[in-house]
Structure formats: structure tokens, C-alpha cells
Design a protein around this motif. Structure first.
Motif, short mmCIF file in Angstrom:
data_model
loop_
_atom_site.label_atom_id
_atom_site.label_comp_id
_atom_site.label_asym_id
_atom_site.label_seq_id
_atom_site.Cartn_x
_atom_site.Cartn_y
_atom_site.Cartn_z
N ASP A 111 0.83 -1.20 0.00
CA ASP A 111 0.00 0.00 0.00
C ASP A 111 0.88 1.26 0.00
OD1 ASP A 111 -2.34 1.57 0.30
OD2 ASP A 111 -1.88 1.77 2.44
N LEU A 112 1.94 1.24 0.80
CA LEU A 112 2.86 2.39 0.87
C LEU A 112 3.60 2.56 -0.45
CD1 LEU A 112 4.54 1.95 4.40
CD2 LEU A 112 2.62 3.38 3.80
N ILE A 113 3.99 1.44 -1.04
CA ILE A 113 4.78 1.50 -2.28
C ILE A 113 3.91 2.02 -3.43
CG2 ILE A 113 6.05 0.14 -3.98
CD1 ILE A 113 6.69 -1.83 -1.65
N ILE A 114 2.71 1.44 -3.55
CA ILE A 114 1.83 1.78 -4.69
C ILE A 114 1.36 3.24 -4.61
CG2 ILE A 114 -0.38 1.23 -5.80
CD1 ILE A 114 0.15 -1.70 -4.75
N SER A 115 1.02 3.67 -3.38
CA SER A 115 0.49 5.04 -3.27
C SER A 115 1.58 6.08 -3.02
CB SER A 115 -0.57 5.09 -2.17
OG SER A 115 -0.01 4.60 -0.98
N GLY A 116 2.83 5.66 -3.06
CA GLY A 116 3.94 6.61 -2.92
C GLY A 116 4.07 7.20 -1.53
N LYS A 117 3.64 6.44 -0.53
CA LYS A 117 3.69 6.98 0.83
C LYS A 117 5.02 6.70 1.54
CE LYS A 117 -1.29 6.63 1.58
NZ LYS A 117 -2.33 5.75 2.13
N LEU A 118 5.96 6.12 0.82
CA LEU A 118 7.27 5.84 1.45
C LEU A 118 8.11 7.11 1.60
CD1 LEU A 118 8.66 2.49 -0.03
CD2 LEU A 118 8.01 2.95 2.32
N ALA A 158 7.74 9.84 3.11
CA ALA A 158 7.84 10.36 4.48
C ALA A 158 8.92 9.64 5.28
CB ALA A 158 6.50 10.22 5.18
N TYR A 159 9.16 8.36 4.97
CA TYR A 159 10.17 7.59 5.71
C TYR A 159 11.57 7.80 5.15
CZ TYR A 159 5.91 5.30 7.24
OH TYR A 159 4.65 5.06 7.75
N LEU A 160 11.63 8.10 3.86
CA LEU A 160 12.94 8.24 3.21
C LEU A 160 13.70 9.46 3.72
CD1 LEU A 160 11.98 7.33 -0.47
CD2 LEU A 160 13.24 5.94 1.15
N VAL A 161 12.95 10.48 4.15
CA VAL A 161 13.63 11.70 4.61
C VAL A 161 13.93 11.67 6.11
CG1 VAL A 161 12.69 13.17 2.79
CG2 VAL A 161 11.39 12.84 4.89
N MET A 162 13.57 10.58 6.76
CA MET A 162 13.84 10.50 8.20
C MET A 162 15.30 10.16 8.46
SD MET A 162 10.39 8.63 9.49
CE MET A 162 10.69 8.64 11.24
N LEU A 196 13.95 1.07 6.73
CA LEU A 196 13.18 -0.17 6.87
C LEU A 196 12.55 -0.27 8.26
CD1 LEU A 196 12.23 -2.93 5.92
CD2 LEU A 196 14.46 -3.85 6.51
N LEU A 197 13.36 -0.04 9.31
CA LEU A 197 12.81 -0.15 10.66
C LEU A 197 11.75 0.92 10.93
CD1 LEU A 197 16.00 -1.06 12.73
CD2 LEU A 197 14.04 -2.51 12.25
N ARG A 224 16.94 -3.45 -2.45
CA ARG A 224 17.06 -3.55 -3.91
C ARG A 224 15.82 -2.95 -4.56
NH1 ARG A 224 21.78 -4.99 -6.71
NH2 ARG A 224 20.47 -5.65 -8.45
N GLY A 225 14.68 -3.28 -3.98
CA GLY A 225 13.41 -2.76 -4.51
C GLY A 225 13.31 -1.25 -4.34
N LEU A 226 13.81 -0.77 -3.22
CA LEU A 226 13.72 0.66 -2.91
C LEU A 226 14.41 1.51 -3.98
CD1 LEU A 226 12.48 2.38 -0.64
CD2 LEU A 226 14.70 2.37 0.49
N ARG A 227 15.40 0.94 -4.63
CA ARG A 227 16.09 1.68 -5.70
C ARG A 227 15.15 1.99 -6.87
NH1 ARG A 227 21.61 -1.71 -6.72
NH2 ARG A 227 22.35 -1.80 -4.58
N ARG A 228 14.12 1.13 -7.01
CA ARG A 228 13.18 1.31 -8.11
C ARG A 228 12.01 2.21 -7.71
NH1 ARG A 228 12.98 -2.41 -12.21
NH2 ARG A 228 10.73 -2.11 -12.30
N TYR A 229 11.94 2.57 -6.44
CA TYR A 229 10.81 3.35 -5.95
C TYR A 229 10.84 4.77 -6.50
CZ TYR A 229 7.87 5.91 -2.63
OH TYR A 229 6.93 6.72 -2.07
N SER A 230 9.69 5.24 -6.95
CA SER A 230 9.63 6.64 -7.37
C SER A 230 8.49 7.33 -6.63
CB SER A 230 9.42 6.73 -8.87
OG SER A 230 8.30 5.97 -9.23
#
Lengths: 264, 263
Positions: free
Chosen positions: A92-99, A101-105, A110-111, A249-255
Motif C-alpha cells: 500500500d505504501l509503495i503503490i500510493s507513494g507513501k514511502l 515520508a520515511y525516506l527523509v527520516m 526499513l525499521l 534492492r526494490g527501494l532503488r526502483r521506488y519513485s
């Protein structure tokens, strides 16, 4: 290094604590969720009473062992959903681009993600598991082994859910596949492994990790074996490392989806 | 009734666009049935053995049919969506539309299962024939009498689940009550036929929704009897009437409470 780890653990503990406190805002709903989930699990005792009425031994398990299996499955899944619930809804986080908020922490991504929510009803699962264990097969040694295996099992299940959830980085509709696989794990975890043979057994001990998360620990609790204990521990470390690898590895593909949201 | 037919048709068309999602759900069904095939294979020591009057094939087919109804008539709309509408206040916008909210939800639900159920029926048939063997003494013509029972069973279940969702007017989360209702159906009627329970309990179980929702339709497929079919249909109609009355009553009471709270 040690201070960084200590700080990270502290952040995770605080995150889980605030998740639970947020859920406790409505006390009636909080308690209803916990109690009814325990009752929900207890309903399955009827199923096993009937099955054991038909046959005294099912897949090499007696009623006492099946209850231990059920208890461990409930507490393992419960603990995983109390501590790392977001691992089960990662797509849900990946598809809706809600990650975003965590990337800038400033802490581990992951944790931060997996500890960002808690499933209230999972507390009922966890408590039910402990209660069933105490009622049907209590001994001091077994109690501590039960807690240890609940923790190890929770790590294995979370790692598996994380790997399945991470598939959404690559594939469309992977969330449905992942959900199905986690559900399958739950279905298998509550039936004795003795009724499965051959390739299915291999699948359960290797591909769907229910064998290492639930079956093997039950065998160890019934007949202690240090070698098997270390095998389960090694498997948990291995699958966790694999899950971390797949996630990053997947996170590299996240946009990003340019979604504006505030986390409170 | 025309407006509900339009809702039904639009949901049906919408769901036809997402057939792949339904295929994904097949994995869970397959695994669940797979576990039960292994369990019942283990429980039956010899091929001709009877447990509570059921052969091994009948017992597995019974579970496959009840699970087919369970998975095929997925109840997300009548449970999760209705409860969410009430909790979020969205119902304030839905209840002043020119339809009755509860019938709108039931029409939507029917639009969903009309696509899913036939697909699960095909899967169940293929799995049954390849993994268990054909059902002894089954005649396809009996399906003409059984299909109305299945449709009524699914509708009764939807009505009761919607009644539980409507409790959200009073409490924040009705999910825990849904779990208990689901477990009652799952353990007492879905996994086992009623005959497997002690004789003293069986008359009581026949008074519960289990008899009309899952046991009745599945029993008719594995062991058809015209008298039993008529009896089940009559009980289903009584249950549907009682369930709908209860649903309208709870909705009416809850709607007034919503007015007081302002949505």
C-alpha cells in the motif's frame, strides 16, 4: 556504532509505544478488539475437539500438541503484527507513494517503516497464545522457550511478509499475490505438519517458512534439541538478511508520487 | 427496483474489468482446500469409511462447496465498506440519495459476487474432479433446485453481516463482532457438516443461520433430496424476511442516532 544501534532501538520502541497509545485513545474499542480476537481464536478449539473425537492422533499430534501449535502460531503472528504490522501492508505504501515520508527520516528506513503501525487485535492473538500454552502444556522451561520461539517466529514471518510486500517494487498486482502467500502461511501454521508429505513438506520448511517459524519450534518444545534450535535461529538470520536485501534492492526502483502527507 | 438493477449492473461491469484480481484470490482458496484434502485423507483410514454418514469424497466436496461460497461471495462491501461509511461519516452523503442505503449495499454486493462466484465454482469443480474424484450420485439437473438455495444463502449471509456492520452507529468498530459471526459459520457450518456434531446439538444448530447460509446449499449438492430442498428453501425465506426486518429496524434506529450526532 553501539550508540547508533541503541538510538535506533530506542526510536523503534518509542514508535511502537506511541502506536499502542494511539490505539488506546478509544479504550472500549481497544479492549473489544483484544478480547474478541482471543475469543475468535478460541472458537477453533471446537474444531479440534471434534477432529480428536474422530481420531486420537492427527499427524502424530495429540490435542495437547495441537494446542501448543495453535498457541505458538497465534503468539508468533500476534507479536509480528504488534511490532512490525506495516510489513504486512507494505505494498500500500509503495503503490500510493507513501514511502517518501520515511525516506527523509534520519533513522533506518526499513525499521521506521515496519514499526510505524500496530495491529490492536494482534495483542489478543499474542495473549491467547500464551494463555493456551499455560493451560495445555505449561512448564517453566517450555514457557521461556515459547517466548523465545514467538520472537524468532515473529522475525521469520515479518521477513517473509516483507519479501512478499517488496515484490510490489517490481510487479503490478504483487500485493494480491503477497497477501495470498501470507494467508497461506497462516492456514498451514494451524494444522499439524504430519498430515503433509513429500514435496508439500519440503515447500513448508523451505519456500513458505511455516515449518521453521512454527512446526520445528513445537517439535523442539516437546523434545528439546539444541541443534534444531540453532537451525531455526540460523534460518531466522538468513531470511531476515534476504528480506533486508530484497527491500533495499526494490527501494532503488521506488519513485515518489509527489503525495503531500503529514505523519503524526 | 430499477435503480437497484442499475447499481447492480454498474458494479458488475466494473468488476469485469478486474477479473485478474479474482484469479489472484484463487491461490488462497486452492491452499485452503489443499490443507483440507490432506486433513480428510488422513482422517479417513479406508476408502469406504463413513464419518457421520459422509464418504471421504462427500466430506471434501462439502468443504469445497461451502468454501466456494465463502470465497466467491466475498463480503467486503457488506462488512468493511458499510462499517467504514458509518465510521467516517460518509453515510451522511449516501443516506439522502434516492435509494435505501442498505439495499444499495446489497445490490453492490450482488454485483460483486455475480462475477466471482461462477469463477470459484469452476475452480472448485476442476479441483474436485482432479484431486478428489467426481461426486457419487450427483446429477447436474439438481443444480436447478440448488442454485436458488445458494443465492438465498449468500443473500441471507450478506443481510446478517450488514446488520453487524450497522452496529457501528453505536460502537466505533464492529469488526470484532464480524470475526465471531464468521468463525461461527466457518467452524460449525463450513468446515464440518452439522451431522458431525453431537445429536443433542443438531436441532439447535438447525435454528441458526448456519443451516440456511452454508450447510443447506452444500448438503443439497453432495446428497440431494427434494423434501430437504423444499424445507431449506422455506427456512431460507423465513430467515431472509426476519433478517431484512432486523436490518431495516437497526438502520432506522441508527439513522436517528446519526442525526443527533451530526454525522
Amino acid at each position: 556504532m553501539l550508540t547508533a544501534v541503541k538510538n535506533q532501538v530506542r526510536v523503534c520502541v518509542l514508535s511502537i509505544k506511541y502506536n499502542i497509545m494511539r490505539e488506546m485513545l478509544n479504550k472500549v474499542t481497544f479492549l473489544t478488539n483484544i478480547c474478541f480476537m482471543a475469543l475468535n481464536n478460541a472458537a477453533f478449539i471446537i474444531q479440534w475437539v471434534i477432529l480428536f473425537h474422530l481420531k486420537k492422533d492427527i499427524g502424530g499430534y495429540t490435542m495437547k500438541e495441537v494446542m501448543l501449535l495453535w498457541g505458538l502460531a497465534a503468539s508468533t503472528f500476534g507479536l509480528a503484527c504488534i511490532l512490525f504490522d506495516r510489513a504486512f501492508s507494505l505494498p500500500d505504501l509503495i503503490i500510493s507513494g507513501k514511502l517518501d515520508a520515511y525516506l527523509v527520516m534520519p533513522k533506518n528506513v526499513l525499521l521506521s517503516v515496519i514499526t510505524s503501525s500496530t495491529n490492536t487485535s494482534a495483542i489478543g492473538d499474542f495473549l491467547y497464545g500464551i494463555l493456551v500454552m499455560c493451560i495445555f502444556s505449561f512448564s517453566v522451561g517450555r514457557f521461556f522457550l515459547f517466548l523465545l520461539f514467538s520472537a524468532i517466529g515473529a522475525v521469520i514471518i515479518t521477513a517473509f511478509a516483507l519479501m512478499m510486500g517488496s515484490l510490489s517494487f517490481w510487479f503490478v498486482r504483487a500485493e494480491l499475490f503477497g497477501d495470498n502467500m501470507v494467508n497461506c502461511m497462516i492456514s498451514f501454521a494451524t494444522y499439524p505438519d504430519g498430515i503433509f508429505h513429500g514435496k508439500v513438506r519440503f515447500l513448508l520448511y523451505n519456500i513458505i517458512p511455516v515449518g521453521m517459524a512454527v512446526y520445528q519450534p513445537v517439535h523442539i518444545m516437546m523434545r528439546f534439541d539444541l541443534g534444531s534450535l540453532l537451525t531455526v535461529l540460523g534460518y531466522a538470520i538468513l531470511i531476515s538478511a534476504a528480506a533486508v536485501f530484497v527491500f533495499y534492492r526494490g527501494l532503488r526502483r521506488y519513485s515518489s508520487s509527489s503525495l503531500m502527507a503529514a505523519r503524526m | 427496483m430499477r435503480k437497484y438493477a442499475v447499481i447492480y449492473r454498474s458494479v458488475l461491469m466494473e468488476n469485469m474489468q478486474y477479473v485478474m484480481n479474482i484469479f489472484m484470490g484463487f491461490i488462497s482458496y486452492f491452499m485452503f482446500i489443499f490443507v483440507f484434502i490432506h486433513l480428510w485423507n488422513y482422517m479417513y483410514s479406508s476408502p469406504g469409511e463413513l464419518i457421520s454418514g459422509y464418504t471421504r469424497e462427500q466430506m471434501i466436496w462439502y468443504t469445497m462447496i461451502t468454501e466456494m461460497m465463502w470465497f466467491g461471495a466475498g463480503s467486503g462491501t457488506v462488512s468493511r465498506q458499510a462499517a467504514k461509511d458509518i465510521r467516517s461519516g460518509n453515510i451522511a452523503y449516501l443516506m439522502n440519495k434516492p435509494y435505501h442505503y442498505t439495499l444499495y449495499i446489497l445490490a453492490k454486493h450482488a454485483g460483486e459476487w455475480s462475477i466471482q462466484l461462477p469463477m470459484y465454482a469452476v475452480l472448485a469443480t476442476v479441483m474436485g474432479i482432479t484431486m478428489v474424484g467426481s461426486l457419487p450420485d450427483f446429477h447436474a439437473i439438481t443444480l436447478l433446485a440448488v442454485i436458488p438455495c445458494i443465492i438465498l444463502g449468500i443473500t441471507i449471509n450478506a443481510v446478517f453481516k450488514l446488520c453487524i456492520s450497522l452496529i457501528s452507529f453505536w460502537i466505533e468498530d464492529s469488526n470484532p463482532f464480524q470475526w465471531l459471526y464468521d468463525k461461527l459459520l466457518l467452524i460449525v457450518g463450513t468446515i464440518f457438516p452439522i451431522e458431525i456434531f453431537p445429536a443433542q446439538m443438531q436441532p439447535f444448530l438447525k435454528l441458526t443461520p448456519i443451516y440456511t447460509v452454508c450447510y443447506g446449499p452444500a448438503k443439497l449438492i453432495v446428497d440431494f433430496d427434494m423434501g430437504k430442498c423444499v424445507e431449506i428453501l422455506v427456512v431460507q425465506i423465513i430467515y431472509l424476511a426476519a433478517g431484512c426486518s432486523l436490518m431495516f429496524f437497526i438502520y432506522g434506529k441508527g439513522g436517528k442516532k446519526l442525526y443527533v450526532n451530526g454525522g
